[in-house]
Design a protein around this motif. Structure first.
Motif, PDB file in Angstrom:
ATOM      1  N   ALA A   1       0.830  -1.204   0.000  1.00  0.00           N
ATOM      2  CA  ALA A   1       0.000   0.000   0.000  1.00  0.00           C
ATOM      3  C   ALA A   1       0.863   1.253   0.000  1.00  0.00           C
ATOM      4  O   ALA A   1       0.569   2.238  -0.679  1.00  0.00           O
ATOM      5  N   GLU A   2       1.970   1.218   0.764  1.00  0.00           N
ATOM      6  CA  GLU A   2       2.857   2.386   0.780  1.00  0.00           C
ATOM      7  C   GLU A   2       3.504   2.595  -0.574  1.00  0.00           C
ATOM      8  O   GLU A   2       3.750   3.723  -1.003  1.00  0.00           O
ATOM      9  N   GLN A   3       3.768   1.475  -1.263  1.00  0.00           N
ATOM     10  CA  GLN A   3       4.373   1.598  -2.593  1.00  0.00           C
ATOM     11  C   GLN A   3       3.408   2.313  -3.533  1.00  0.00           C
ATOM     12  O   GLN A   3       3.811   3.185  -4.303  1.00  0.00           O
TER      13      GLN A   3
ATOM     14  N   ILE B   1      13.904  -4.856  -0.557  1.00  0.00           N
ATOM     15  CA  ILE B   1      12.758  -4.270   0.115  1.00  0.00           C
ATOM     16  C   ILE B   1      13.229  -3.057   0.891  1.00  0.00           C
ATOM     17  O   ILE B   1      13.921  -3.164   1.902  1.00  0.00           O
ATOM     18  N   ALA B   2      12.809  -1.887   0.412  1.00  0.00           N
ATOM     19  CA  ALA B   2      13.292  -0.675   1.068  1.00  0.00           C
ATOM     20  C   ALA B   2      12.611  -0.451   2.400  1.00  0.00           C
ATOM     21  O   ALA B   2      13.120   0.266   3.248  1.00  0.00           O
TER      22      ALA B   2
ATOM     23  N   MET C   1      10.153   1.005  -4.193  1.00  0.00           N
ATOM     24  CA  MET C   1      11.412   1.777  -4.247  1.00  0.00           C
ATOM     25  C   MET C   1      11.099   3.202  -4.634  1.00  0.00           C
ATOM     26  O   MET C   1      11.451   3.662  -5.694  1.00  0.00           O
ATOM     27  N   SER C   2      10.384   3.906  -3.768  1.00  0.00           N
ATOM     28  CA  SER C   2       9.983   5.249  -4.143  1.00  0.00           C
ATOM     29  C   SER C   2      11.070   6.256  -3.829  1.00  0.00           C
ATOM     30  O   SER C   2      10.911   7.421  -4.049  1.00  0.00           O
ATOM     31  N   ASP C   3      12.179   5.821  -3.271  1.00  0.00           N
ATOM     32  CA  ASP C   3      13.226   6.776  -2.916  1.00  0.00           C
ATOM     33  C   ASP C   3      13.985   7.110  -4.178  1.00  0.00           C
ATOM     34  O   ASP C   3      14.886   6.387  -4.607  1.00  0.00           O
ATOM     35  N   ALA C   4      13.632   8.184  -4.805  1.00  0.00           N
ATOM     36  CA  ALA C   4      14.229   8.512  -6.096  1.00  0.00           C
ATOM     37  C   ALA C   4      15.606   9.103  -5.957  1.00  0.00           C
ATOM     38  O   ALA C   4      16.221   9.470  -6.937  1.00  0.00           O
TER      39      ALA C   4
END
Lengths: 166, 392, 238
Positions: free
Chosen positions: B107-109, B260-261, C1-4
């Protein structure tokens, strides 16, 4: 027909028998889901030891059990097995419904495959709410059942009248 | 009691025989049918195994799941995101916090939100503690399945300490419902870090005890070595994951390889354990080592806990933008993933739950050919599944 | 991976790996690839024609080394005729069901209500975590059949059985499509959107009416802010 079934036992003997029965319960644990783990914690962990109440956990078969603790979600597929094993237990037998899934369907109240409460299948004596109930709650439920057994009139089952909860 | 007529007696005997026939058949040329379950102490819940035996040897076995099928995927379609979080931590009911994590990350993605660093760390700590709660019970139950009842009491005793720690943070021994989209519900209570480190010492001691009691035992070795060997290629084609696959020599762990960040495994120093044999002993051994490794991870994470907020800025009523995302994490039982399809609504449009035990147990019919009856239980014990995970 | 803020070369590399997988598949399957979508750092979706389903899986297995069978399932893209079965006015954000509205599908496109999807991966190559693909295939409404992947991936057996009983999709070549989860007498295919949850039809859920207010804010249904109410309540009872 014995003395017990025909209701001819004197009161002091009945209460003696009730005391003996309530402190020697052999509990068949029907552990289905998460509540089974809390039941396991109550029965097997040294912290919430249930044997101090006189309840021994592991009978070899349902035919030797006095009380069954149904814990965990009951699905429609599982119901015939529950019914059959309940019928295999010998009288007098008691049912403790542990957890909200067995009480009323619980968090899965709207599911297409869950039975909304095991009391649709077997008669329940004690309902323990919780999701999952803490082991202490299960112990309290067992104590309540023991109190109920202590006040029980053993001939009630054979008289054909509805069982009245004191 | 009146006397039964002969016809009534015959009807009674027939009914009893019919009843018995369902469970055990008379031995014929094709073999005897043995029905294990669905209510059976050795099946970790309501799993039914039907085996056709030739003497003591299994000719074929079939697994009938579904006795705990609660319809999760349908239920998530009618719930909002916070309600789904409450529901899904009952899938793998032993390591409950770990079930919430991949869903929240998916969901955060889709929302393109990142949890703050402190939340990320604490999430990982709780994730690993869920692993401990789960595998410690496995190690105790392993003994019970093979006939050694004592380890179970040790397991329950030491597991209580882990549950105490989880409870003091989240309020629930299991089913914490603590993860939120954007972070966590609450921060750690005072003194929790010190208590957790003490609990880790106890768990490490427990692992040593189990190694002594079980793994060093001749009988245990005789019963598990060479039993239920899974070649890696077969494991991959069945979708086997977790310690089951690593015990066949496949070096794959999503904590290290998944990119997985949202979890902090990359920040600490730890090791992935594999074993080349692929038998039951290997699977149990890998899990023992993983438990020890989890305590190391938690220790390091507790040491390096960053400060800061525990929750990112998210709207009160959460609507996830439309899209599809699949996030999988290395849960205690294996790889668990959620394929989340959102249409911009308050709740998911469709959630496909990829649960580890489903794939792990699908290999059992293939694995059972030719094993002996006691080995059935050994194999089921070593594969380690939770029924909620199989049946969802 | 939203950390651009990852370094650009790393971002591009991931892209390249996925684009390479896509190129291999397009090269092998040609016209059968009906659509695709690459999310850098997150995933690769490829939609193939129904007839090329086995060929696509075969291409993944032999040319790309995707030996790991993750899962197989289906998606019913029709919105549920009952929404979330709720009657609260607070959380109405769902438009009422429109029978004639075109069905919107997701990534990699789609023309039909039902889509089968399957995820395959290569887990043996260390250091390259992103080699995986989600294959999708459209199924026409009147002919819900597709080839079975059991011959290629033995693990597809249970997944296809589940898909059959939940959606009603038949898999040609499957050794035995029978109920996996549901009892034998169960009627209907539960995960289809037009299969109602009867308990909710009988008793609708009030929805999120009682959202807990933030400290100091009034509740959604107009109650006083929590601080005032709590103080008054405790003062009266204590």
């Amino acid at each position: 027909m014995g003395l017990v079934e025909s209701g001819k036992l004197p009161k002091p003997l009945t209460s003696l028998l009730n005391t003996a029965r309530k402190y020697s319960l052999w509990a068949y644990q029907w552990g289905l889901a998460c509540c089974a783990i809390e039941m396991g914690a109550a029965f097997a962990s040294p912290r919430y030891d249930v044997m101090r109440l006189g309840v021994i956990p592991l009978p070899a078969s349902p035919r030797q059990a006095d009380v069954v603790v149904i814990s965990g979600t009951v699905t429609d597929k599982m119901v015939p097995a529950i019914k059959r094993l309940y019928e295999q237990m010998a009288d007098p037998k008691y049912v403790i419904s542990m957890g909200s899934c067995t009480n009323c369907g619980g968090p899965y109240w709207d599911s297409y495959s869950v039975t909304k409460g095991v009391d649709q299948i077997v008669p329940v004596d004690v309902y323990i709410p919780g999701c999952p109930p803490r082991p202490e709650a299960l112990l309290e439920g067992i104590v309540l059942l023991q109190q109920r057994i202590g006040r029980e009139d053993m001939a009630d089952r054979w008289r054909g009248d509805p069982l009245v909860v004191q | 009691m009146s006397v039964l007529t002969e016809r009534q007696q015959r009807a009674y005997i027939d009914a009893q025989a019919a009843d018995a026939r369902v469970n055990v058949e008379v031995e014929t040329d094709e073999g005897m049918t043995l029905n294990i379950g669905p209510q059976h102490p050795a099946t970790h819940g309501t799993l039914r195994v039907i085996a056709k035996l030739d003497g003591e040897q299994v000719l074929w076995a079939d697994v009938v799941p579904g006795y705990m099928h609660r319809g999760y995927e349908k239920l998530t379609e009618v719930r909002t995101y916070p309600q789904v979080t409450t529901l899904i931590n009952r899938i793998d009911w032993l390591g409950s916090f770990a079930n919430e994590v991949p869903f929240i990350l998916a969901a955060e993605q889709l929302m393109e939100i990142e949890a703050p660093a402190r939340a990320r760390h604490i999430r990982t700590i709780l994730f690993e503690m869920a692993r401990l709660a789960n595998i410690v019970l496995f190690l105790g139950d392993l003994g019970v399945q093979l006939g050694a009842v004592t380890p179970a009491f040790f397991a329950f005793r030491d597991r209580e300490h882990v549950l105490d720690q989880i409870e003091s943070v989240t309020g629930g021994r299991f089913h914490p419902n603590f993860d939120r989209i954007g972070g966590l519900k609450d921060d750690l209570p005072k003194g929790w870090i010190a208590d957790t480190k003490a609990v880790m010492v106890r768990i490490r001691r427990f692992c040593d005890e189990i190694e002594d009691l079980l793994f060093g035992n001749e009988i245990f070795e005789a019963r598990t070595r060479g039993v239920g060997v899974i070649p890696p290629e077969v494991g991959l084609s069945y979708g086997l994951t977790g310690a089951n696959l690593r015990a066949s020599g496949v070096d794959w762990d999503l904590r290290r390889d998944g990119g997985i960040a949202g979890l902090a495994h990359g920040d600490v120093d730890w090791k992935v354990w594999t074993h080349p044999d692929g038998d039951s002993f290997a699977r149990c051994w890998v899990r023992l080592q993983e438990t020890r490794e989890a305590t190391t991870i938690i220790d390091q994470l507790c040491d390096g806990l960053p400060g800061g907020p525990i929750m990112a800025k998210v709207p009160r009523i959460i609507k996830v933008p439309p899209g599809e995302a699949y996030v999988a994490t290395e849960n205690p039982l294996g790889v668990m993933g959620y394929y989340l399809i959102s249409k911009g609504d308050l709740g998911p449009f469709r959630t496909k739950i990829r649960s580890a035990s489903f794939s792990n147990v699908s290999i059992v019919p293939w694995l059972m050919k030719g094993v002996y009856v006691p080995d059935i239980i050994t194999i089921l014990a070593s594969l380690y599944f939770i029924l909620g995970d199989i049946d969802r | 991976m939203s950390d651009a803020t990852d370094t650009e070369p790393a971002e591009v590399e991931t892209d390249e790996a996925r684009e390479a997988v896509l190129a291999t598949l397009t090269g092998t399957l040609g016209d059968a690839v009906a659509g695709s979508h690459v999310k850098p750092g997150q995933g690769l979706w490829v939609r193939v024609a129904r007839e090329a389903w086995t060929a696509a899986a075969e291409a993944c297995r032999t040319h790309l080394g995707f030996h790991f069978f993750d899962y197989l399932s289906a998606i019913d893209w029709m919105p549920s005729p009952w929404g979330r079965y709720e009657y609260s006015a607070v959380d109405d954000g769902i438009a009422p069901f429109d029978h004639d509205a075109p069905i919107e599908t997701g990534l990699a496109g789609g023309d039909t209500r039902f889509q089968v999807m399957c995820r395959l991966a290569n887990v043996r190559r260390r250091g390259e975590p992103h080699l995986n693909v989600v294959l999708k295939a459209d199924l026409p409404d009147d002919d819900l059949r597709i080839d079975s992947l059991v011959r290629l991936y033995a693990g597809a057996n249970w997944h296809e059985r589940e898909c059959w009983e939940m959606f009603g999709i038949t898999f040609d070549g499957h050794p035995g499509l029978r109920h996996l989860y549901l009892p034998g007498a169960f009627e209907g295919h539960p995960l289809r959107k037009d299969f109602p949850l009867v308990a909710r039809l009988v008793k609708p859920w009030p929805g999120i009416v009682d959202v807990e207010p933030m400290p100091g804010e009034p509740a959604a249904n107009g109650d006083a802010a929590e601080g005032d109410a709590a103080a008054e309540g405790e003062g009266a009872e204590a």
